[in-house]
Design an enzyme around this catalytic site. Structure first.
Site, mmCIF file in Angstrom:
data_model
loop_
_atom_site.group_PDB
_atom_site.id
_atom_site.type_symbol
_atom_site.label_atom_id
_atom_site.label_comp_id
_atom_site.label_asym_id
_atom_site.label_seq_id
_atom_site.Cartn_x
_atom_site.Cartn_y
_atom_site.Cartn_z
ATOM 1 N N SER A 34 54.071 40.971 46.220
ATOM 2 C CA SER A 34 53.577 40.097 45.232
ATOM 3 C C SER A 34 52.446 41.142 44.226
ATOM 4 O O SER A 34 52.366 40.967 42.972
ATOM 5 C CB SER A 34 52.721 38.980 45.526
ATOM 6 N N ASP A 335 43.143 36.151 41.205
ATOM 7 C CA ASP A 335 43.241 34.968 42.256
ATOM 8 C C ASP A 335 42.659 35.291 43.489
ATOM 9 O O ASP A 335 42.011 36.522 43.702
ATOM 10 C CB ASP A 335 44.614 34.304 42.044
ATOM 11 N N HIS A 338 44.876 38.532 44.409
ATOM 12 C CA HIS A 338 45.534 39.620 43.719
ATOM 13 C C HIS A 338 44.308 40.222 42.729
ATOM 14 O O HIS A 338 43.607 39.534 42.239
ATOM 15 C CB HIS A 338 46.667 39.257 42.754
#
Ligand code: NAG
Ligand code: NAG
Ligand code: NAG
Length: 372
Positions: A34, A335, A338
């Site tokens: 991600s 978040d 990340h």
């Protein structure tokens, strides 16, 4: 090992065949999780998605709409590509209607949130594309390229493209999550690191067999400091990172550097594997955050400090289901997992231009200009 850096030379390939491709460009094939997913997970049935606001709020090409990137703006891969003159960001492999010619013009992004080096990693999230499958998908792209321009031209293009891999964080996160019984106590940290390294090595060799020559392998960042790990290890207050998690990551990174050094020695001038030390760069930002203009180094800008850390907005744009910080440029973390675009900009700059303590044996800018 020491590799002399040759002066910048730009390879010009002009193909009039079908007018497929006519440019001097930065081509990147992006693999990973991600941290660099540009939207592949939007096309999967998965719990790991960044397809709702405020994800993408600072991503100008989409006008602030979510794209599937797991941050507020650009990823490190986006920023590096832009700095090296990339025409546009490599699109997600799964995006429909991508002209095959895109592979020539920009490259393709195969990265998938929740994925890892090991096939089992990310099972909890259901859909995700493990590294092995990402490379199978690249093999498909390569077949298209060969069909269009032939084997030799394809190899020439691939030889000059940058192949980056940003992966391993989810393997480590899974190892430390007791709810996931895949490895549990059965495998020691040392054995686990060795599984990761040997599986990654197999995949790097596979990419090399398919024509990749310029590699950037990004090490794992200081995972013990991400808000999620601080929360589950009850280190929310006091600014402490999880020493246990960071120790496992550092040992893995050390083995990764040794392995890449070995591969550089074995392959001679036939390939370059750059070890990109995001760990030290990110750790330095967390430790000395005011120096970089940040006011918060331990909490997420979006989603709160406590599980389940949800970062999304409700359907009615005015009823935000999650807290969003006032100034996104002042937070290290977007978040619970990340970095913000602000942090990504600093990390990307170091990986592009840094010295040998950051990128070894050369930085990404030098790798781009290097003639294999
Ligand atoms: C491709 O490269 C090989 C090896 O350099 C050469 O023998 C062959 O003639 C080339 N094929 C074409 C179609 O140019
Ligand atoms: C890859 O990792 C698995 C554990 O997930 C391990 O059983 C296997 O031996 C490893 N494969 C290689 C080639 O190292
Ligand atoms: C949402 O907020 C804007 C400005 O804050 C306001 O003009 C608008 O009426 C609000 N919409 C709803 C549905 O509450």
């Amino acid at each position: 090992m020491e590799i002399p850096v040759v002066p910048a030379l730009v390879l010009i390939i002009t193909l009039s065949v079908n007018n497929v491709w006519r440019c001097v460009c930065y081509t990147a094939f992006v693999f990973g999780d991600s941290l660099v997913d540009a939207g592949n997970n939007n096309y999967l049935i998965t719990l790991s998605k960044a397809d709702s606001p405020p994800y993408g709020i600072d991503f100008s090409p989409s006008g602030g709409q979510p794209t599937g990137r797991f941050t507020n703006g650009r990823t490190i891969a986006d920023i590096v590509g832009e700095a090296l003159g990339g025409k546009s960001f490599p699109p997600p492999y799964f995006a429909p209607n991508i002209a095959a010619a895109t592979a020539f013009r920009t490259g393709i992004n195969y990265a998938s949130g929740a994925s890892g080096i090991l096939d089992q990693t990310g099972t909890l999230f259901i859909g995700r594309v493990p590294l092995r499958q990402q490379i199978n998908n690249f093999e498909q792209t390569r077949s298209y390229m060969v069909n269009m321009v032939g084997e030799n031209t394809t190899n020439t293009i691939l030889k000059n493209a940058i192949f980056s891999l940003t992966i391993g964080s989810n393997d480590v996160l899974n190892y430390f999550q007791p709810s996931i019984p895949l490895f549990g106590d059965k495998v020691s940290p040392t054995e686990f690191q060795d599984f990761m390294i040997s599986n990654l090595t197999v995949q790097l060799k596979e990419l090399h067999r398919l024509g990749a020559r310029k590699f950037v392998v990004v090490n794992i960042g200081p995972l013990g400091c991400i808000p999620f790990i601080r929360a589950i290890s009850l280190n929310i207050l006091g600014g402490k990172c999880s020493a246990k998690v960071n120790a496992l990551v550092r040992e893995y990174n050390k083995k990764l550097k040794e392995e890449l050094d070995q591969m550089n020695n074995n392959m001679g001038r036939n390939a370059i594997f750059v070890y990109a030390n995001s760990y030290d760069v990110f750790r330095e930002i967390i430790l000395n955050f005011p120096k970089y203009g940040f006011v918060n180094n331990d909490g997420p800008c979006c989603g709160g400090y406590f599980p389940p850390f949800l970062c999304f907005k409700g359907k009615n744009a005015n009823t935000s289901s999650s807290a969003l910080c006032d100034d996104r440029s002042k937070y290290v973390f977007w978040d619970a997992y990340h970095p913000t675009e602000a942090a990504n900009l600093i990390i990307a700059d170091k990986l592009l231009n840094g010295d040998k303590s950051v990128c070894y044996p050369m930085n990404i800018r030098q790798l781009y200009n290097y003639m294999i």
